[in-house]
Write an enzyme that holds these catalytic residues in place. Structure first.
Site, PDB file in Angstrom:
ATOM      1  N   GLY A 161      34.316  31.356  38.670  1.00 47.32           N
ATOM      2  CA  GLY A 161      34.161  30.408  37.583  1.00 47.32           C
ATOM      3  C   GLY A 161      33.770  29.025  38.068  1.00 47.32           C
ATOM      4  N   ASP A 182      47.210  29.412  42.993  1.00 44.93           N
ATOM      5  CA  ASP A 182      46.372  30.527  42.552  1.00 44.93           C
ATOM      6  C   ASP A 182      46.510  31.732  43.482  1.00 44.93           C
ATOM      7  OD1 ASP A 182      44.737  31.793  40.792  1.00 44.93           O
ATOM      8  OD2 ASP A 182      42.889  30.772  41.364  1.00 44.93           O
TER       9      ASP A 182
END
Ligand SMILES: *[C@@H]1O[C@H](CO)[C@@H](O)[C@H](O)[C@H]1NC(C)=O
Ligand SMILES: *[C@@H]1O[C@H](CO)[C@@H](O)[C@H](O)[C@H]1NC(C)=O
Ligand SMILES: *[C@@H]1O[C@H](CO)[C@@H](O)[C@H](O)[C@H]1NC(C)=O
Ligand SMILES: *[C@@H]1O[C@H](CO)[C@@H](O)[C@H](O)[C@H]1NC(C)=O
Length: 687
Positions: A379, A494
Site C-alpha cells: 500500500g 506491524d
C-alpha cells in the site's frame, strides 16, 4: 628463568654451608648471603618472557576455529567464510603477576595485521589482540562478538579477558563509535575507551585516519606500564616509526582482570561478508619493550583481486591533464543527468552522511527500478532487489511515496537511529535516500523472502514444526530486543507473517520495525489514522490509536497462531465460526481440542508440547484485555521453557464478543479497512 635455576644451584653448592653455620659466619659472608637472596628474589619475581615472530611459521601457535598458518607464514585467523571465528594463542601461558603482592608486570607487544574483504567498503568483523586465562573460547560467538564472548557472558567480570579490538562494524548494542575503530575491552565488547582508527602525525600533531579494511598491512603497539597502570595503544601504516602520541591512552588497573597465568593471542570473527583477517608478524615482551619487527621478513599478503586503488594510483598523475577536459565534459553531462538523479539533501542531513545512499547508486543497483527487479508491492510503495555498484552487495530498496515535509527531519533521525539497531532476528536497515516526494530505504536482501509465502504459497515447501518453532522464537527475540534491550523502546506496529523475512538459513528476521510511524506522516489516505494490519490490531489500538509494546504483543500473539495454524488471523471467506482465528482456537481450547487447529501441512510430525505451548501463548498474547497479556521478556521465558505458561482464565472473552461489547468504532474500523485483509495490500521491506 634459567637464571633462577643457576641461582638455586649456586645456593645449594656454595651457600648452604654458610646458612647451616649462620652464627659462625663472618659479617662479610652474611652480607653476601643477604645480597644473594635479594638477587634471587629479583630473578624469581622478574619474568622476562618474550618472543618475536617475523612471519608466524615457526611460532607453533595453538590454533582453533578456522584459523590457520599459510604456507608462506601468514596467520590467517579467518578464511573468507561467513559467520565463523578463529583463534591463535602463543602455546605457553605467561606470568603477568609478581608473586608476593600480585602486582601486574609491565608488558609490550606489537603486531602487523591486514584485513581483506571481498568488498571495498564493507567487511566484518575485525581482529582482536587478547590476554585470556584460557585458550578454549569454543563458547564464544562469531560476528559482533568477535570470537571473544557470547550473549550470556559478555560483560561478566569472571571472563578475565583483556583485549584490544580492531572493529570494522558498528554494533550499537556494544556502543561502538563507528565502523572503523580501535577499542580497549575489559571482559566486555563495550569498550572502556575507543578511537577512530588512525594515528597522530609526529610532525604536525594532526590526526590521520587509517581504514582498517583497506587491505593494507598496518602495525599496532600495545604498551602497559604496571606501575603507572597506564595502557597505550598506538597504530600506524607499516614501515612507519611508532608515532609518539598514542591513539588511546588509559589508566587501567589490570590487577583485577588478569589471573595467573594468562595466554596471549588473537581472535577474529566474520559476519555476513566474506573477510580474511591476517597477522603478518608479532612480538611480545614482558617487562620490556617488544622487539621491533623486521619488515623485510614479513610474509606477503595474497594479491588483491580488486586492484581498484592500485589502478587509480598509477593512472592519477597521467590523467591529470585529461582530467580537466573530462571535467568540462562531465559538467555538461551532469547538467543533463541532474534531473534524472536529483535528490533532496538539506543541511541538517550532513551528519547522517554515512547512512545516506546516492539515488544514482540505487538507480543503478535496481537497473533503473525495473519491474523485473520488483520484489513486492504494498500500500505504501514498491520493494526492489538491487546490487550496489561498488560493493556488489545485494540489497532490497523500498520506495515510499512521501509528500509531506513535515516531520521529515525527525523521521530521518529515526531512520538513522533504527539503522543502528543490530540483532540477528532483525532485517538490517542500511540507509536511506531522499528525493522530491519520496523516500528510499535500503535494507539487507533476504534471499528466502517473506514467511507468509512459506505458509500460504503452495509452491513453496511447507515449513516443518522445528523450523516454525525456531521462527517463532527468533521473532520473539527480535521483538524483545526492540522493546527492552535497545537504548530506546522501539514499537514495531506491524508484526505479521509478511513482515517476517527468512535469510538463507531460514532464520526469521523481523522487517520494517518502527518505520510504521512514517505512515503517520504519509499521504496515503488509508493510513492517516491507524497503522497496522487488520487481525493483528489490538482492540484498544483501534479505539485509541496509541501503539504500545503491549499492542505489539497482541500482534505477536496473532502472528504465532498464524504460524502454528497456517491461517491468516482473519479470513473473510471462511465459514462463519472460522473467520476470526483467535476465536476458533479459543473455541477449540474450551473443547479440549486445541491441537486440532494446527496447520494440516504439518502432518503428524510435530512436538505436541511445543505446539500446545505456542497455541496457548498465542491466546494469552492476543488477550482482548491489555493487562492480561505478558510482556516480551515473559514470552521469551515461556518459549524457552524457563517459566511455566500461566493457565488461561476461563473468563477469557472472545475477540468478537469483546468487540461487540465495546462497540466503539471497532466495527467501523473493520469495515473501513476491508482491503488490508487482502494479502496484496501488505507491504514488507527488506526482502
Ligand atoms: C576455510 O577453513 C575451513 C575450515 O578449515 C575449510 O573447511 C574451508 O574450506 C576453508 N575455506 C577456504 C575458502 O579456504
Ligand atoms: C558470570 O559468570 C559466572 C560464572 O560463569 C556466573 O555464575 C554468573 O552468574 C555470571 N554473572 C552474570 C551477571 O551473568
Ligand atoms: C576520518 O574519519 C572521520 C570519521 O569517520 C571522518 O569524519 C573524516 O572525514 C575522516 N578524515 C579523512 C581525512 O578521511
Ligand atoms: C603512554 O604514552 C604517554 C604519552 O606519549 C607516555 O608519556 C607514556 O610513557 C606511555 N606509556 C606507556 C606504558 O607506553
Amino acid at each position: 628463568m634459567n637464571s633462577t635455576k643457576i641461582s638455586n644451584y649456586l645456593c645449594l653448592q656454595g651457600y648452604l654451608p654458610i646458612l647451616k653455620d649462620w652464627k659462625k659466619s663472618t659479617m662479610p659472608q652474611k652480607t653476601l648471603v643477604c645480597l644473594f637472596f635479594l638477587l634471587l628474589n629479583l630473578a624469581v619475581f622478574t619474568s622476562d618472557d618474550g618472543f618475536t615472530f617475523n612471519g608466524l611459521t615457526g611460532a607453533n601457535l595453538t590454533l582453533d576455529g578456522i584459523a590457520s598458518i599459510t604456507s608462506n607464514g601468514l596467520l590467517m585467523l579467518t578464511n573468507k567464510t561467513k559467520r565463523m571465528k578463529g583463534h591463535a594463542f602463543h602455546p605457553s601461558p605467561l606470568h603477568f603477576r609478581k608473586p608476593p603482592d600480585g602486582k601486574i608486570f609491565s608488558f609490550s607487544t606489537t603486531f602487523v595485521f591486514a584485513i581483506i574483504s571481498e568488498y571495498a567498503d564493507v567487511s566484518g568483523h575485525g581482529i582482536v589482540f587478547l590476554v585470556s586465562p584460557t585458550t578454549d573460547l569454543s563458547n564464544a560467538s562469531p560476528g559482533p562478538y568477535l570470537g571473544l564472548f557470547n550473549a550470556k557472558n559478555n560483560g561478566n567480570s569472571t571472563n578475565h579477558i583483556f583485549a584490544v579490538e580492531l572493529d570494522t562494524i558498528v554494533t550499537s548494542e556494544f556502543k561502538d563509535i563507528n565502523d572503523n575503530h580501535v577499542g580497549i575491552d575489559i571482559n566486555s565488547l563495550t569498550s572502556n575507551s575507543s578511537h577512530t582508527a588512525g594515528y597522530y602525525a609526529d610532525d604536525t600533531g594532526s590526526f590521520k585516519n587509517l581504514t582498517l579494511i583497506s587491505g593494507q598491512p598496518m602495525q599496532v603497539w600495545v604498551d602497559y606500564d604496571g606501575e603507572e597502570m597506564q595502557l597505550n595503544v598506538t597504530m600506524a601504516p607499516i614501515r612507519m616509526f611508532k608515532p609518539r602520541r598514542p591513539l588511546l591512552s588509559s589508566t587501567i588497573d589490570l590487577s583485577s582482570v588478569l589471573v595467573d597465568p594468562m595466554y596471549v593471542g588473537f581472535s577474529s570473527s566474520t559476519g555476513s561478508v566474506l573477510t580474511s583477517h591476517y597477522v603478518l608478524g608479532w612480538s611480545f615482551k614482558m617487562n620490556g619493550i617488544a622487539q621491533a619487527l623486521d619488515y623485510s621478513k614479513l610474509p606477503s599478503l595474497p594479491v588483491l583481486q580488486k586492484g581498484r586503488s592500485k589502478a587509480l594510483d598509477i593512472s592519477l598523475p597521467l590523467a591529470s591533464a585529461a582530467l580537466v577536459l573530462m571535467i568540462v565534459g562531465a559538467a555538461i553531462f551532469l547538467v543533463r543527468r541532474r534531473n534524472k538523479y536529483a535528490e533532496l539533501l538539506e543541511d541538517w542531513e550532513h551528519e547522517y552522511g554515512p547512512h545516506r545512499f546516492s539515488f544514482k547508486d540505487l538507480f543503478r543497483a535496481t537497473k533503473g527500478f525495473k519491474d523485473k527487479e520488483l520484489l513486492g508491492i504494498g500500500g505504501f510503495g514498491r520493494v526492489y532487489k538491487g546490487v550496489l555498484p561498488t560493493s556488489k552487495m545485494e540489497v532490497a530498496v523500498k520506495r515510499v511515496s512521501h509528500e509531506s515535509r513535515q516531520g521529515m527531519r525527525e523521521f530521518v533521525a529515526e531512520v538513522v537511529s533504527i539503522g543502528n539497531l543490530r540483532h540477528r532476528n532483525l532485517v538490517q536497515l542500511l540507509g536511506y535516500c531522499r528525493r522530491k516526494g519520496e523516500l528510499l530505504l535500503v535494507y539487507d536482501y533476504m534471499p528466502n523472502g517473506s514467511l507468509d509465502k512459506f505458509l500460504y504459497d503452495q509452491e513453496k515447501p511447507a515449513l516443518d514444526w522445528n523450523q516454525r518453532f525456531r521462527v517463532i522464537k527468533g521473532v520473539a527475540s527480535g521483538l524483545l530486543y526492540l522493546h527492552e534491550d535497545w537504548e530506546k523502546v522501539v514499537i514495531h506496529r506491524d508484526i505479521k507473517a509478511s513482515n517476517v523475512l527468512l535469510d538463507n538459513e531460514l532464520n526469521a528476521r523481523l522487517g520494517d520495525f518502527g518505520l510504521a510511524r512514517l505512515y503517520d506522516h504519509g499521504t496515503d489516505p488509508q493510513t492517516t489514522h491507524v497503522v497496522g494490519t487488520m487481525g493483528y490490531l489490538a482492540p484498544e489500538l483501534a479505539r485509541t490509536g496509541k501503539a504500545t509494546t503491549i499492542t505489539d504483543v497482541f500482534a505477536f500473539g496473532a502472528f504465532i497462531l498464524e504460524v502454528a495454524c497456517g491461517r491468516r488471523p482473519i479470513e473473510a471467506n471462511a465459514a462463519e465460526e472460522h473467520v476470526v482465528l483467535v476465536d476458533w482456537v479459543l473455541e477449540n481450547w474450551r473443547r479440549g481440542t486445541i491441537g486440532e487447529t494446527r496447520d494440516p501441512r504439518l502432518g503428524e510430525d510435530y512436538a505436541v508440547g511445543e505446539l500446545e505451548l505456542v497455541l496457548k501463548l498465542g491466546l494469552l498474547c492476543s488477550h482482548p484485555l491489555p493487562a492480561a497479556r505478558p510482556n516480551m521478556r515473559q514470552v521469551m521465558q515461556y518459549l524457552d521453557g524457563d517459566a511455566p505458561l500461566p493457565e488461561l482464565s476461563p473468563t477469557y472473552l472472545s475477540f468478537s464478543v469483546l468487540a461487540m461489547l465495546q462497540n466503539e468504532g471497532f466495527d467501523d474500523f473493520i469495515m473501513s479497512y476491508p482491503s488490508s485483509v487482502h494479502p496484496s495490500s501488505t507491504l514488507s521491506g527488506g526482502r
